[in-house]
Design a protein around this motif. Structure first.
Motif, PDB file in Angstrom:
ATOM      1  N   LEU A 232      10.688   8.356  -5.072  1.00 60.70           N
ATOM      2  CA  LEU A 232       9.625   8.114  -4.103  1.00 60.70           C
ATOM      3  C   LEU A 232      10.192   7.287  -2.957  1.00 60.70           C
ATOM      4  CD1 LEU A 232       6.572   8.533  -3.590  1.00 60.70           C
ATOM      5  CD2 LEU A 232       6.201   6.305  -4.658  1.00 60.70           C
ATOM      6  N   ASP A 233      10.084   7.818  -1.735  1.00 64.50           N
ATOM      7  CA  ASP A 233      10.716   7.170  -0.585  1.00 64.50           C
ATOM      8  C   ASP A 233       9.743   6.350   0.237  1.00 64.50           C
ATOM      9  OD1 ASP A 233      12.968   6.843   1.373  1.00 64.50           O
ATOM     10  OD2 ASP A 233      11.538   7.906   2.662  1.00 64.50           O
ATOM     11  N   ARG A 234       8.519   6.845   0.435  1.00 63.49           N
ATOM     12  CA  ARG A 234       7.593   6.093   1.280  1.00 63.49           C
ATOM     13  C   ARG A 234       6.147   6.380   0.873  1.00 63.49           C
ATOM     14  NH1 ARG A 234       7.862   9.338   7.107  1.00 63.49           N
ATOM     15  NH2 ARG A 234       6.091  10.744   6.690  1.00 63.49           N
ATOM     16  N   ILE A 235       5.274   5.416   1.192  1.00 65.56           N
ATOM     17  CA  ILE A 235       3.834   5.550   0.991  1.00 65.56           C
ATOM     18  C   ILE A 235       3.145   5.024   2.242  1.00 65.56           C
ATOM     19  CG2 ILE A 235       1.848   5.044  -0.478  1.00 65.56           C
ATOM     20  CD1 ILE A 235       3.717   4.282  -2.702  1.00 65.56           C
ATOM     21  N   THR A 236       2.173   5.764   2.743  1.00 61.18           N
ATOM     22  CA  THR A 236       1.396   5.339   3.905  1.00 61.18           C
ATOM     23  C   THR A 236      -0.029   5.022   3.466  1.00 61.18           C
ATOM     24  OG1 THR A 236       2.715   6.810   5.310  1.00 61.18           O
ATOM     25  CG2 THR A 236       0.687   5.921   6.243  1.00 61.18           C
ATOM     26  N   PHE A 237      -0.505   3.853   3.883  1.00 62.21           N
ATOM     27  CA  PHE A 237      -1.837   3.383   3.518  1.00 62.21           C
ATOM     28  C   PHE A 237      -2.701   3.218   4.763  1.00 62.21           C
ATOM     29  CE2 PHE A 237       0.753   1.815   0.005  1.00 62.21           C
ATOM     30  CZ  PHE A 237      -0.050   2.021  -1.109  1.00 62.21           C
ATOM     31  N   VAL A 238      -4.011   3.144   4.505  1.00 60.20           N
ATOM     32  CA  VAL A 238      -4.972   2.765   5.538  1.00 60.20           C
ATOM     33  C   VAL A 238      -5.874   1.677   4.969  1.00 60.20           C
ATOM     34  CG1 VAL A 238      -7.014   3.494   6.820  1.00 60.20           C
ATOM     35  CG2 VAL A 238      -5.003   4.944   6.782  1.00 60.20           C
ATOM     36  N   LEU A 239      -5.989   0.572   5.711  1.00 59.49           N
ATOM     37  CA  LEU A 239      -6.911  -0.516   5.375  1.00 59.49           C
ATOM     38  C   LEU A 239      -8.103  -0.417   6.313  1.00 59.49           C
ATOM     39  CD1 LEU A 239      -4.851  -3.800   4.767  1.00 59.49           C
ATOM     40  CD2 LEU A 239      -6.570  -2.818   3.247  1.00 59.49           C
ATOM     41  N   ASP A 240      -9.275  -0.210   5.731  1.00 55.62           N
ATOM     42  CA  ASP A 240     -10.454   0.037   6.546  1.00 55.62           C
ATOM     43  C   ASP A 240     -11.558  -0.942   6.177  1.00 55.62           C
ATOM     44  OD1 ASP A 240     -12.213   1.274   8.306  1.00 55.62           O
ATOM     45  OD2 ASP A 240     -12.961   2.628   6.752  1.00 55.62           O
ATOM     46  N   ALA A 241     -12.091  -1.646   7.177  1.00 55.16           N
ATOM     47  CA  ALA A 241     -13.184  -2.585   6.946  1.00 55.16           C
ATOM     48  C   ALA A 241     -14.518  -1.861   7.004  1.00 55.16           C
ATOM     49  CB  ALA A 241     -13.152  -3.697   7.982  1.00 55.16           C
ATOM     50  N   ALA A 242     -15.466  -2.308   6.160  1.00 59.51           N
ATOM     51  CA  ALA A 242     -16.807  -1.743   6.212  1.00 59.51           C
ATOM     52  C   ALA A 242     -17.468  -2.109   7.532  1.00 59.51           C
ATOM     53  CB  ALA A 242     -17.637  -2.254   5.042  1.00 59.51           C
ATOM     54  N   THR A 243     -18.356  -1.265   7.994  1.00 58.82           N
ATOM     55  CA  THR A 243     -18.961  -1.471   9.317  1.00 58.82           C
ATOM     56  C   THR A 243     -19.795  -2.741   9.393  1.00 58.82           C
ATOM     57  OG1 THR A 243     -20.832  -0.086   8.650  1.00 58.82           O
ATOM     58  CG2 THR A 243     -19.019   0.993   9.802  1.00 58.82           C
ATOM     59  N   LEU A 278       1.096   1.257  12.124  1.00 63.50           N
ATOM     60  CA  LEU A 278       1.341   2.551  12.760  1.00 63.50           C
ATOM     61  C   LEU A 278       0.203   2.901  13.704  1.00 63.50           C
ATOM     62  CD1 LEU A 278       2.550   4.575   9.642  1.00 63.50           C
ATOM     63  CD2 LEU A 278       3.973   3.451  11.368  1.00 63.50           C
ATOM     64  N   GLU A 279      -1.006   2.656  13.246  1.00 65.65           N
ATOM     65  CA  GLU A 279      -2.194   2.887  14.054  1.00 65.65           C
ATOM     66  C   GLU A 279      -3.076   1.646  13.944  1.00 65.65           C
ATOM     67  OE1 GLU A 279      -3.161   5.177  16.098  1.00 65.65           O
ATOM     68  OE2 GLU A 279      -1.541   6.635  15.799  1.00 65.65           O
ATOM     69  N   GLU A 280      -3.222   0.919  15.052  1.00 65.63           N
ATOM     70  CA  GLU A 280      -4.019  -0.299  15.009  1.00 65.63           C
ATOM     71  C   GLU A 280      -5.504   0.006  14.831  1.00 65.63           C
ATOM     72  OE1 GLU A 280      -3.160  -2.394  18.556  1.00 65.63           O
ATOM     73  OE2 GLU A 280      -1.022  -2.637  18.133  1.00 65.63           O
ATOM     74  N   ASP A 281      -5.932   1.136  15.388  1.00 66.87           N
ATOM     75  CA  ASP A 281      -7.365   1.434  15.362  1.00 66.87           C
ATOM     76  C   ASP A 281      -7.894   1.672  13.958  1.00 66.87           C
ATOM     77  OD1 ASP A 281      -7.410   1.195  18.094  1.00 66.87           O
ATOM     78  OD2 ASP A 281      -7.197   3.357  18.461  1.00 66.87           O
ATOM     79  N   ASP A 282      -7.067   2.268  13.092  1.00 66.86           N
ATOM     80  CA  ASP A 282      -7.559   2.546  11.738  1.00 66.86           C
ATOM     81  C   ASP A 282      -6.789   1.805  10.655  1.00 66.86           C
ATOM     82  OD1 ASP A 282      -5.184   3.889  11.721  1.00 66.86           O
ATOM     83  OD2 ASP A 282      -6.054   5.895  11.520  1.00 66.86           O
ATOM     84  N   GLY A 283      -5.971   0.819  11.027  1.00 68.39           N
ATOM     85  CA  GLY A 283      -5.288  -0.020  10.037  1.00 68.39           C
ATOM     86  C   GLY A 283      -4.274   0.714   9.201  1.00 68.39           C
ATOM     87  N   GLU A 284      -3.541   1.690   9.809  1.00 65.61           N
ATOM     88  CA  GLU A 284      -2.557   2.470   9.057  1.00 65.61           C
ATOM     89  C   GLU A 284      -1.205   1.758   9.055  1.00 65.61           C
ATOM     90  OE1 GLU A 284      -1.543   7.163   8.643  1.00 65.61           O
ATOM     91  OE2 GLU A 284      -1.386   6.321  10.671  1.00 65.61           O
ATOM     92  N   PHE A 285      -0.550   1.694   7.912  1.00 62.70           N
ATOM     93  CA  PHE A 285       0.772   1.069   7.805  1.00 62.70           C
ATOM     94  C   PHE A 285       1.564   1.799   6.727  1.00 62.70           C
ATOM     95  CE2 PHE A 285      -1.924  -1.069   4.782  1.00 62.70           C
ATOM     96  CZ  PHE A 285      -1.124  -1.287   3.676  1.00 62.70           C
ATOM     97  N   ARG A 286       2.881   1.517   6.677  1.00 68.91           N
ATOM     98  CA  ARG A 286       3.742   2.316   5.800  1.00 68.91           C
ATOM     99  C   ARG A 286       4.805   1.450   5.138  1.00 68.91           C
ATOM    100  NH1 ARG A 286       5.828   7.153   8.937  1.00 68.91           N
ATOM    101  NH2 ARG A 286       3.846   8.030   8.215  1.00 68.91           N
ATOM    102  N   PHE A 287       5.104   1.794   3.865  1.00 73.91           N
ATOM    103  CA  PHE A 287       6.273   1.277   3.151  1.00 73.91           C
ATOM    104  C   PHE A 287       7.317   2.386   3.137  1.00 73.91           C
ATOM    105  CE2 PHE A 287       2.775  -1.113   1.175  1.00 73.91           C
ATOM    106  CZ  PHE A 287       3.242  -2.417   1.328  1.00 73.91           C
ATOM    107  N   SER A 288       8.526   2.112   3.636  1.00 74.17           N
ATOM    108  CA  SER A 288       9.595   3.114   3.675  1.00 74.17           C
ATOM    109  C   SER A 288      10.806   2.633   2.898  1.00 74.17           C
ATOM    110  CB  SER A 288       9.982   3.417   5.129  1.00 74.17           C
ATOM    111  OG  SER A 288       8.883   3.932   5.859  1.00 74.17           O
ATOM    112  N   GLY A 289      11.675   3.610   2.524  1.00 74.63           N
ATOM    113  CA  GLY A 289      12.904   3.278   1.803  1.00 74.63           C
ATOM    114  C   GLY A 289      12.653   2.648   0.454  1.00 74.63           C
ATOM    115  N   ASP A 329      -0.422   9.543   2.956  1.00 71.13           N
ATOM    116  CA  ASP A 329       0.671  10.473   2.650  1.00 71.13           C
ATOM    117  C   ASP A 329       1.782   9.748   1.912  1.00 71.13           C
ATOM    118  OD1 ASP A 329       3.193   9.891   4.372  1.00 71.13           O
ATOM    119  OD2 ASP A 329       1.581   9.788   5.843  1.00 71.13           O
ATOM    120  N   VAL A 330       2.603  10.541   1.204  1.00 74.15           N
ATOM    121  CA  VAL A 330       3.788  10.023   0.521  1.00 74.15           C
ATOM    122  C   VAL A 330       4.944  10.983   0.788  1.00 74.15           C
ATOM    123  CG1 VAL A 330       2.480   8.890  -1.313  1.00 74.15           C
ATOM    124  CG2 VAL A 330       3.251  11.231  -1.634  1.00 74.15           C
TER     125      VAL A 330
END
Length: 678
Positions: A232-243, A278-289, A329-330
């Protein structure tokens, strides 16, 4: 070729021979040199020997151990404190082969000095071993803390490691050129044309995450490969706050997000840096390598941890901050180095992510009170007539911390006596973990109840999920004052209880109100300085029905009487109702029932006259109250012993007569039996 060990050992041997020769050479001329000169020469040679010894590697010592010296080895039985045998020594050698699980740094049990006895040091080392491999030993049986017991789970892991260790030692001997990195690469080599079979995201064990938490689990990933191994090389997450949450930006809420496998952090993301997303608007970030090895058909659990900022907008005692974390995604590689990106999890796992709430710091923290396992039963407390009786335990209770470490500042205990507190009590203290705390106040002089305050001042901290025991002890005043007047009478009672609501304690925040739970109310105890006592733990009952159609009930109560500070006499009489002579009892039956009862009293005590049983000072005698009941109303009946009259002479009905009231009352009554009407 001579290695370093052989060379140093040779020099060491030469040095020893040199010392021997030196003493031989000195023998004929010892009187020709001064003691100081001889000592100086000896010191020089000893220094050379010490220097040579310091060059000898630890592995060259006579008592050294390594995994190859005893592995492979198979442990076949459970071991625990007190176990002895060769397998215990093998276990100590095995534990000493890992710096994380050593039995002892020196002395018995240390490396090279292993023993055949399983003692506290071995148990502690086994606990360290269990913690190191908790995922394989403790977690499968739902344990979070080590036991120090070398049972089936610990044995299985030790046996597996011992075989693996021996195999690795053999490989090192076969190929001394292979370094650790090469070996790791060989062990982790992928095989097969793997595919991702499972990628699930599940809730954390606790979805309420307090502000200020560090590396708190917010989600659990379960990943499994099929048809071959994967990396497994990378995992991409999204952190989303409730409205509804005041704070929408993850970088204003989270310090870090991290990934953990088997208790080790494998990756960390700086969630407080807006530019790292990666995307500030939806809180997307990634772990690579990541380089996370996924063996074929084996589930791998990855924990997602979060460190939360200590103050989050909108989070208070009434409002939580709701968040969701999801995988978008992974990427993984198979044995051929072919990469695959997966961005749809409908068939292999949950795609919606999981929810968790950020709650105010201190939320869920509780302090629970309960009676201790050794809380004293109701009993008679023998007090001294003319001097204080100190350190009598009247209550034992426990304090348990939940969801946080709890610091105790102040505790309160209510003590109630059947007469004015100041006449009975001299002082009250509590003991916690061997530390004594005296009450800050004295017993009141105008009330039967005193609230005693104990300033613990933060000296007692209860770890989360743990408990401490509080022992309440009373110093009783002498029954008689200096002018020989009784301060309190025989039969005075005392009862202590923990004042839960007044407790001052704090975790991440103050623990008040609803965070203080449970109760701890002690038993009632009776004080006796001179007279008789009737212990509750020595009472026995017998019930039966006789006659045609069970028309007569027979009740028998056996009890003991002990004389304190004198000889005492009990009149040979059993009376239905109150009396100061002999014993008294009551009969309980259906409402409106008319009953005919008769009672007799017998005893193992001597009868110096025909009417009195004598109980000598310090002695205990057994008495038997027998009651026969006839009734005109069918129903349930029982009998209770309500009083034992006694005197210091053999005269019934004079001023010396006293009555002992058995307590607690419910422990001196028989069970119900059904008696049919005549």
């Amino acid at each position: 070729m001579t290695n370093i060990t052989e060379n140093v050992a040779s020099k060491f041997t030469v040095a020893l021979i040199a010392i021997a020769m030196m003493f031989s050479a000195f023998a004929p001329v010892s009187q020709a040199q001064t003691t100081e000169e001889l000592q100086a020469m000896i010191n020089d040679l000893l220094a050379q020997v010490a220097a040579l010894q310091s060059d000898v590697p630890a592995s060259a010592g006579a008592g050294s151990t390594s995994s190859a010296s005893f592995c492979p080895y198979t442990w076949t039985r459970d071991l625990s404190s007190g176990s002895t045998g060769d397998d215990v020594m093998k276990l100590q050698q095995f534990l000493n082969s890992d710096a994380d699980t050593t039995v002892s740094a020196s002395g018995a049990g240390s490396k090279g000095m292993e023993t055949m006895y399983y003692g506290p040091a071995t148990a502690a080392a086994v606990s360290k071993f269990q913690v190191k491999y908790a995922a394989e030993i403790l977690t499968p049986i739902n344990l979070s803390n080590p036991t120090g017991y070398f049972g089936s789970g610990s044995r299985a892991k030790a046996n597996a490691l011992c075989v693996t260790s021996a195999e690795m030692d053999d490989e090192e001997m076969d190929d001394e050129e292979m370094d650790d990195e090469d070996m790791d690469d060989e062990m982790m080599e992928l095989s097969g044309e793997g595919d991702l079979d499972t990628f699930e995201i599940d809730d954390a064990p606790d979805t309420d995450i307090p502000e200020g938490s560090e590396d708190e689990v917010i989600a659990e990933l379960t990943i499994e490969a099929t048809d071959g191994d994967l990396e497994l090389d990378r995992i991409t997450f999204v952190l989303d706050a409730a409205t509804s949450t005041d704070e929408q930006d993850p970088w204003e809420t989270f310090e870090t997000i991290s990934l953990w496998v088997d208790g080790d952090m494998i990756a960390e993301f700086d969630a407080s840096d807006e530019d790292e997303y990666l995307e500030e608007d939806d809180g997307e970030f990634r772990f690579s390598g990541l380089e996370l090895f996924l063996p074929e058909d084996e589930e791998v659990e990855v924990l997602v941890g979060a460190t939360i900022m200590s103050s989050v907008d909108g989070v208070d005692d009434d409002t939580d901050a709701a968040w969701n974390i999801a995988v978008t995604d992974v990427r993984y590689f198979d044995a051929d180095g072919v990469s695959e990106d997966e961005d749809s999890f409908d068939e292999i796992g949950a795609s919606e992510g999981v929810d968790f709430d950020i709650v105010v710091e201190g939320d869920g923290e509780e302090l629970t009170f309960s009676l201790g396992s050794n809380n004293p039963d109701s009993t008679d407390i023998i007090v001294d007539t003319d001097q204080d009786t100190d350190d009598v335990t009247v209550l034992e209770y426990t304090l348990e911390a939940e969801d946080a470490d709890v610091e105790i500042n102040t505790l309160f205990v209510d003590v109630e006596t059947s007469t004015t507190s100041s006449l009975v009590i001299d002082d009250v203290s509590i003991e916690i973990d061997g530390e004594i705390f005296d009450a800050e106040n004295s017993p009141v002089s105008n009330s039967n109840t005193t609230k005693f305050e104990f300033d613990v001042d933060g000296d007692i901290v209860i770890d989360e999920g743990e408990e401490v025991t509080v022992v309440v002890m009373v110093d009783f005043r002498a029954q008689e004052s200096s002018n020989n007047v009784d301060r309190y009478s025989n039969g005075t009672t005392i009862e202590a209880s923990a004042d839960v609501d007044s407790t001052d304690a704090e975790g991440a925040d103050d623990i008040l109100g609803g965070d203080l739970n449970g109760s701890a109310v002690g038993e009632e105890h009776t004080l006796v300085a001179e007279g008789i006592v009737v212990p509750v733990d020595a009472v026995e009952f017998t019930t039966d029905t006789t006659g045609d159609n069970d028309q007569t009930g027979s009740f028998s109560i056996d009890f003991e009487v002990t004389a304190v500070e004198g000889d005492f006499y009990i009149f040979e009489r059993a009376t239905n109702g109150a009396t100061t002579t002999g014993v008294s009892y009551t009969v309980e039956g259906p409402n409106g029932a008319t009953t005919t009862v008769s009672g007799t009293l017998s005893s193992t005590a001597d009868q110096e006259s025909s009417d009195f049983f004598a109980v000598r000072e310090g002695e205990t005698e057994t008495f038997t109250l027998t009651v026969t009941v006839d009734t005109n109303t069918t129903g349930q009946h029982r009998v209770a012993l309500t009083g034992v009259g006694f005197s210091d002479d053999e005269i019934a009905g004079d001023a010396d007569d006293e009555t002992y009231t058995p307590t607690p009352a419910q422990d001196f009554r028989t069970s119900f039996i059904n008696i049919n009407a005549n």
